[in-house]
Design a protein around this motif. Structure first.
Motif, PDB file in Angstrom:
ATOM      1  N   LEU A 287       0.828  -1.204   0.000  1.00 34.98           N
ATOM      2  CA  LEU A 287       0.000   0.000   0.000  1.00 34.98           C
ATOM      3  C   LEU A 287       0.866   1.260   0.000  1.00 34.98           C
ATOM      4  N   SER A 288       0.399   2.281  -0.695  1.00 33.83           N
ATOM      5  CA  SER A 288       1.072   3.584  -0.672  1.00 33.83           C
ATOM      6  C   SER A 288       0.873   4.244   0.695  1.00 33.83           C
ATOM      7  N   TYR A 289       1.589   5.320   0.932  1.00 29.78           N
ATOM      8  CA  TYR A 289       1.455   6.068   2.184  1.00 29.78           C
ATOM      9  C   TYR A 289       0.000   6.496   2.393  1.00 29.78           C
ATOM     10  N   ASP A 290      -0.608   7.081   1.372  1.00 33.42           N
ATOM     11  CA  ASP A 290      -1.994   7.543   1.515  1.00 33.42           C
ATOM     12  C   ASP A 290      -2.943   6.369   1.755  1.00 33.42           C
ATOM     13  N   ASP A 291      -2.708   5.235   1.076  1.00 30.45           N
ATOM     14  CA  ASP A 291      -3.582   4.075   1.239  1.00 30.45           C
ATOM     15  C   ASP A 291      -3.397   3.384   2.589  1.00 30.45           C
ATOM     16  N   ARG A 292      -2.277   3.653   3.272  1.00 28.40           N
ATOM     17  CA  ARG A 292      -2.050   3.051   4.592  1.00 28.40           C
ATOM     18  C   ARG A 292      -2.753   3.827   5.706  1.00 28.40           C
ATOM     19  N   PHE A 293      -3.476   4.887   5.373  1.00 28.24           N
ATOM     20  CA  PHE A 293      -4.244   5.677   6.345  1.00 28.24           C
ATOM     21  C   PHE A 293      -5.710   5.329   6.117  1.00 28.24           C
ATOM     22  N   LEU A 294      -6.260   4.447   6.954  1.00 29.07           N
ATOM     23  CA  LEU A 294      -7.588   3.935   6.661  1.00 29.07           C
ATOM     24  C   LEU A 294      -8.319   3.510   7.925  1.00 29.07           C
ATOM     25  N   ARG A 295      -9.615   3.332   7.762  1.00 29.39           N
ATOM     26  CA  ARG A 295     -10.448   2.744   8.799  1.00 29.39           C
ATOM     27  C   ARG A 295     -11.229   1.572   8.207  1.00 29.39           C
TER      28      ARG A 295
ATOM     29  N   ALA B 165     -11.559  -0.171  14.245  1.00 32.49           N
ATOM     30  CA  ALA B 165     -12.384   0.609  15.175  1.00 32.49           C
ATOM     31  C   ALA B 165     -12.210   2.109  14.962  1.00 32.49           C
ATOM     32  N   GLN B 166     -11.024   2.520  14.531  1.00 36.63           N
ATOM     33  CA  GLN B 166     -10.772   3.946  14.288  1.00 36.63           C
ATOM     34  C   GLN B 166      -9.798   4.086  13.126  1.00 36.63           C
ATOM     35  N   THR B 167      -9.763   5.260  12.538  1.00 38.94           N
ATOM     36  CA  THR B 167      -8.834   5.517  11.446  1.00 38.94           C
ATOM     37  C   THR B 167      -7.416   5.324  11.963  1.00 38.94           C
ATOM     38  N   THR B 168      -6.640   4.575  11.224  1.00 39.99           N
ATOM     39  CA  THR B 168      -5.319   4.141  11.671  1.00 39.99           C
ATOM     40  C   THR B 168      -4.293   4.371  10.584  1.00 39.99           C
ATOM     41  N   SER B 169      -3.095   4.746  10.985  1.00 38.76           N
ATOM     42  CA  SER B 169      -1.968   4.866  10.077  1.00 38.76           C
ATOM     43  C   SER B 169      -1.164   3.569  10.157  1.00 38.76           C
ATOM     44  N   LEU B 170      -1.284   2.733   9.134  1.00 35.79           N
ATOM     45  CA  LEU B 170      -0.526   1.486   9.094  1.00 35.79           C
ATOM     46  C   LEU B 170       0.901   1.793   8.688  1.00 35.79           C
ATOM     47  N   GLU B 171       1.842   1.166   9.368  1.00 35.25           N
ATOM     48  CA  GLU B 171       3.254   1.368   9.054  1.00 35.25           C
ATOM     49  C   GLU B 171       3.805   0.133   8.358  1.00 35.25           C
ATOM     50  N   HIS B 172       4.870   0.333   7.589  1.00 36.25           N
ATOM     51  CA  HIS B 172       5.575  -0.773   6.954  1.00 36.25           C
ATOM     52  C   HIS B 172       5.971  -1.767   8.045  1.00 36.25           C
TER      53      HIS B 172
ATOM     54  N   ILE C  35      -1.715 -10.703   7.702  1.00 40.83           N
ATOM     55  CA  ILE C  35      -1.323 -10.178   6.403  1.00 40.83           C
ATOM     56  C   ILE C  35      -0.336  -9.044   6.648  1.00 40.83           C
ATOM     57  N   GLU C  36       0.878  -9.196   6.135  1.00 34.83           N
ATOM     58  CA  GLU C  36       1.924  -8.187   6.318  1.00 34.83           C
ATOM     59  C   GLU C  36       1.625  -6.939   5.491  1.00 34.83           C
ATOM     60  N   VAL C  37       1.827  -5.771   6.089  1.00 30.97           N
ATOM     61  CA  VAL C  37       1.674  -4.492   5.401  1.00 30.97           C
ATOM     62  C   VAL C  37       3.051  -4.054   4.897  1.00 30.97           C
ATOM     63  N   VAL C  38       3.129  -3.790   3.593  1.00 30.84           N
ATOM     64  CA  VAL C  38       4.380  -3.385   2.960  1.00 30.84           C
ATOM     65  C   VAL C  38       4.184  -2.008   2.333  1.00 30.84           C
ATOM     66  N   ALA C  39       5.127  -1.101   2.579  1.00 35.17           N
ATOM     67  CA  ALA C  39       5.077   0.231   1.967  1.00 35.17           C
ATOM     68  C   ALA C  39       5.409   0.116   0.481  1.00 35.17           C
ATOM     69  N   ALA C  40       4.514   0.597  -0.362  1.00 36.73           N
ATOM     70  CA  ALA C  40       4.703   0.546  -1.809  1.00 36.73           C
ATOM     71  C   ALA C  40       5.718   1.593  -2.260  1.00 36.73           C
ATOM     72  N   GLU C  41       6.384   1.314  -3.379  1.00 36.57           N
ATOM     73  CA  GLU C  41       7.192   2.355  -4.004  1.00 36.57           C
ATOM     74  C   GLU C  41       6.238   3.394  -4.560  1.00 36.57           C
ATOM     75  N   GLU C  42       6.619   4.657  -4.412  1.00 38.33           N
ATOM     76  CA  GLU C  42       5.798   5.738  -4.947  1.00 38.33           C
ATOM     77  C   GLU C  42       6.681   6.911  -5.329  1.00 38.33           C
ATOM     78  N   PRO C  43       6.166   7.815  -6.144  1.00 36.57           N
ATOM     79  CA  PRO C  43       6.978   8.955  -6.581  1.00 36.57           C
ATOM     80  C   PRO C  43       7.212   9.941  -5.441  1.00 36.57           C
ATOM     81  N   LEU C  44       8.498  10.190  -5.148  1.00 40.17           N
ATOM     82  CA  LEU C  44       8.880  11.072  -4.052  1.00 40.17           C
ATOM     83  C   LEU C  44       9.897  12.100  -4.518  1.00 40.17           C
TER      84      LEU C  44
END
Length: 155
Positions: free
Chosen positions: A24-32, A49-56, A68-77
Motif C-alpha cells: 500500500l502507498s502512504y496515503d492508502d495506509r491511512f484507513l479505517r 475501530a478507528q482511522t489508523t496509520s498502518l506502518e511498513h 497479512i503483512e503491510v508493505v510500503a509501496a514504491e511511490e513517486p517522491l
C-alpha cells in the motif's frame, strides 16, 4: 466463498509468520474501513475501530488469527538534500509528511513545496521508493490534519 475481514492491527515487531502481504502507498495506509487486495489476490475488508496509520511491517489480523503483512509501496517522491535542518523546519512548518534520514529528506512530490525548497537552496531529485515518514507530534502518528494543511497535494 468466505469474505476475509481484518479488524485488528499488530504493530511491527510484535508478530511473525504472515500468510500473505498487501502493498500500500502512504496515503492508502491511512484507513479505517476499506477493501484491499493482497499479493495472492485475496480481497480483504479492513474494518478497524478507528482511522489508523498502518506502518511498513505492521500486520492486519484476520478473524481466524492469520496475519497479512503491510508493505510500503514504491511511490513517486522528492529527495531533498542540502541544509537538512533548515529544510526539515520548513517542511514541518507546512505539516508535510517527511521521511528523515541522515543525508536526505523524502517528501511526496509537490510542486509548491519543491519550488519553495529549491528557493531555499535545496537540491531536489525525483525518486521512486517506499515512503515511511516520521510519526506526528508526541509520537501519535498522523491525523487528518495533513488533509487540511497549507498545500494541496497533487495526485
Amino acid at each position: 466463498m468466505t469474505r476475509l475481514s481484518a479488524e485488528f492491527v499488530r504493530k511491527a515487531g510484535t508478530w511473525d509468520d504472515a500468510f500473505d502481504r498487501v502493498v500500500l502507498s502512504y496515503d492508502d495506509r491511512f484507513l479505517r474501513r476499506k477493501m484491499i487486495k493482497t499479493e495472492a489476490g485475496e480481497s480483504v475488508l479492513v474494518d478497524l475501530a478507528q482511522t489508523t496509520s498502518l506502518e511498513h511491517g505492521d500486520a492486519l489480523e484476520l478473524a481466524d488469527k492469520r496475519l497479512i503483512e503491510v508493505v510500503a509501496a514504491e511511490e513517486p517522491l522528492l529527495e531533498v538534500t542540502g541544509d537538512l535542518v533548515t529544510m526539515a523546519w520548513h517542511i514541518g512548518n507546512r505539516h508535510t509528511p517527511c521521511q528523515i534520514e541522515t543525508n536526505r529528506l523524502l517528501i511526496q512530490r509537490d510542486k509548491v513545496i519543491g519550488h519553495m525548497l529549491q528557493h531555499l537552496g535545496a537540491t531536489l531529485r525525483d525518486v521512486s521508493e517506499p515512503f515511511r515518514p516520521e510519526g506526528g507530534a508526541y509520537g501519535h502518528g498522523r491525523t487528518h490534519a495533513h488533509e487540511h494543511g497549507h498545500t494541496a497535494h497533487e495526485h
